[in-house]
Design a protein around this motif. Structure first.
Motif, PDB file in Angstrom:
ATOM      1  N   SER A 107       0.825  -1.214   0.000  1.00 55.11           N
ATOM      2  CA  SER A 107       0.000   0.000   0.000  1.00 55.11           C
ATOM      3  C   SER A 107       0.854   1.258   0.000  1.00 55.11           C
ATOM      4  O   SER A 107       0.558   2.230  -0.693  1.00 55.11           O
ATOM      5  CB  SER A 107      -0.915   0.006   1.234  1.00 55.11           C
ATOM      6  OG  SER A 107      -1.837  -1.043   1.202  1.00 55.11           O
ATOM      7  N   SER A 195      -7.176  -0.545   3.418  1.00 53.48           N
ATOM      8  CA  SER A 195      -6.060  -0.301   2.499  1.00 53.48           C
ATOM      9  C   SER A 195      -5.803  -1.500   1.594  1.00 53.48           C
ATOM     10  O   SER A 195      -5.484  -1.328   0.404  1.00 53.48           O
ATOM     11  CB  SER A 195      -4.796   0.060   3.282  1.00 53.48           C
ATOM     12  OG  SER A 195      -4.438  -0.955   4.192  1.00 53.48           O
ATOM     13  N   THR A 196      -5.959  -2.708   2.110  1.00 51.80           N
ATOM     14  CA  THR A 196      -5.721  -3.892   1.277  1.00 51.80           C
ATOM     15  C   THR A 196      -6.742  -3.973   0.150  1.00 51.80           C
ATOM     16  O   THR A 196      -6.409  -4.378  -0.971  1.00 51.80           O
ATOM     17  CB  THR A 196      -5.743  -5.165   2.146  1.00 51.80           C
ATOM     18  OG1 THR A 196      -4.631  -5.116   3.050  1.00 51.80           O
ATOM     19  CG2 THR A 196      -5.653  -6.425   1.306  1.00 51.80           C
ATOM     20  N   LEU A 199      -5.608  -2.286  -3.084  1.00 52.19           N
ATOM     21  CA  LEU A 199      -4.400  -2.714  -3.795  1.00 52.19           C
ATOM     22  C   LEU A 199      -4.726  -3.085  -5.233  1.00 52.19           C
ATOM     23  O   LEU A 199      -5.768  -3.670  -5.519  1.00 52.19           O
ATOM     24  CB  LEU A 199      -3.757  -3.911  -3.084  1.00 52.19           C
ATOM     25  CG  LEU A 199      -3.131  -3.642  -1.710  1.00 52.19           C
ATOM     26  CD1 LEU A 199      -2.630  -4.943  -1.095  1.00 52.19           C
ATOM     27  CD2 LEU A 199      -1.984  -2.642  -1.824  1.00 52.19           C
TER      28      LEU A 199
END
Length: 266
Positions: A107, A195-196, A199
């Motif tokens: 990230s 946040s993942t 990706l």
């Protein structure tokens, strides 16, 4: 043996394969050191790949700063190490807490991480209460008191009966208590779901059929957060399939390198 003296920690690291190849970085689990990958490294192509592994803070031969630790700090350590080793782009293979570090690094530095292997990990691993219970027990009685229960989460019953299992138990119990607690606190406070899910890179998720620490459905759910990712499950393996089924594990890595990342000349 090689030590990188960084701003806040000294990290033990090692390198195999082709020094001019594409960097593949391995980050290991809680309670293990870089020997976690000993069975896998020889099964990977030694030409075209620069195979880097390291002991995170508080583990193996790396230094053990006093807690508290955070996933941000562990990721800072990893960034500093890769910058010190002049890694401009890499494939990152992270297992358990190593996979949490991998997610945050991807990230933060999308230009650095070109491909991600999320092995036996999750965006959020366990509950704060669960981790606090383990931390309290280890503070009171040491890692030895939890060792058998942890090995049940790591390995299938057949492997636990083998002579080799004793070596892994020794590795676990010889981990510095402060290092183990620091990393446990970091996991307990972590949730990278938001946040993942943002990706955008090739991702391979790997689960273990009998993994009690990060069950396959949890690994799959994290992998599915990322568009275009794929998931594989390794049978007859627990939390550390690279130990129990290294041939199958290495095969999945090579296929990912070649088919998903178009890595040639390996």
């Amino acid at each position: 043996m090689q030590i990188a003296r960084l701003k806040t920690v000294d990290l033990h690291w090692s390198e195999d394969g082709d020094p001019d190849g594409i960097a593949v970085v391995f980050a290991n689990s809680l309670g293990t050191d870089l020997r976690l990958w000993d069975k896998v490294i020889p099964l990977l192509p030694q030409k075209g790949l620069r195979l880097i592994r390291f002991d995170k803070r508080g583990h193996g031969l790396s230094s053990c700063p006093a807690p508290p630790y955070t996933i941000d700090a562990l990721t800072d350590d990893t960034e500093q190490l890769l910058d010190r080793l002049r890694v401009k782009t890499c494939i990152f293979v992270g297992l358990s807490i190593g996979g949490i570090i991998a997610q945050l690094l991807a990230s933060r530095r999308p230009e650095l991480v070109k491909g991600l292997v999320l092995s036996n990990t999750a965006a959020k691993l366990g509950t704060a209460d669960m981790w606090q219970e383990r931390i309290d027990r280890i503070r009171k009685d040491g890692i030895e008191a939890m060792a058998d229960a942890i090995l049940e989460r790591w390995f299938g019953e057949e492997f636990r009966r083998s002579d080799e299992a004793m070596a892994w138990r020794n590795m676990l119990t010889r981990t510095p208590v402060e290092g183990y607690i620091g990393c446990s606190e970091a996991i307990a406070a972590n949730d990278l779901t938001a946040s993942t899910s943002k990706l955008k890179l090739p991702v391979l998720g790997i689960g273990g059929e009998h993994d009690l620490a990060s069950p396959p459905d949890l690994v799959r759910a994290t992998t599915d957060l990322i568009d275009g990712s794929r998931y594989v499950e390794i049978g007859n393996a627990g939390h550390l399939p690279c130990v129990e089924q290294p041939d199958i594990y290495a095969g999945h890595l090579v296929r990912f390198f070649k088919e998903d990342l178009n890595v040639g000349a390996i």
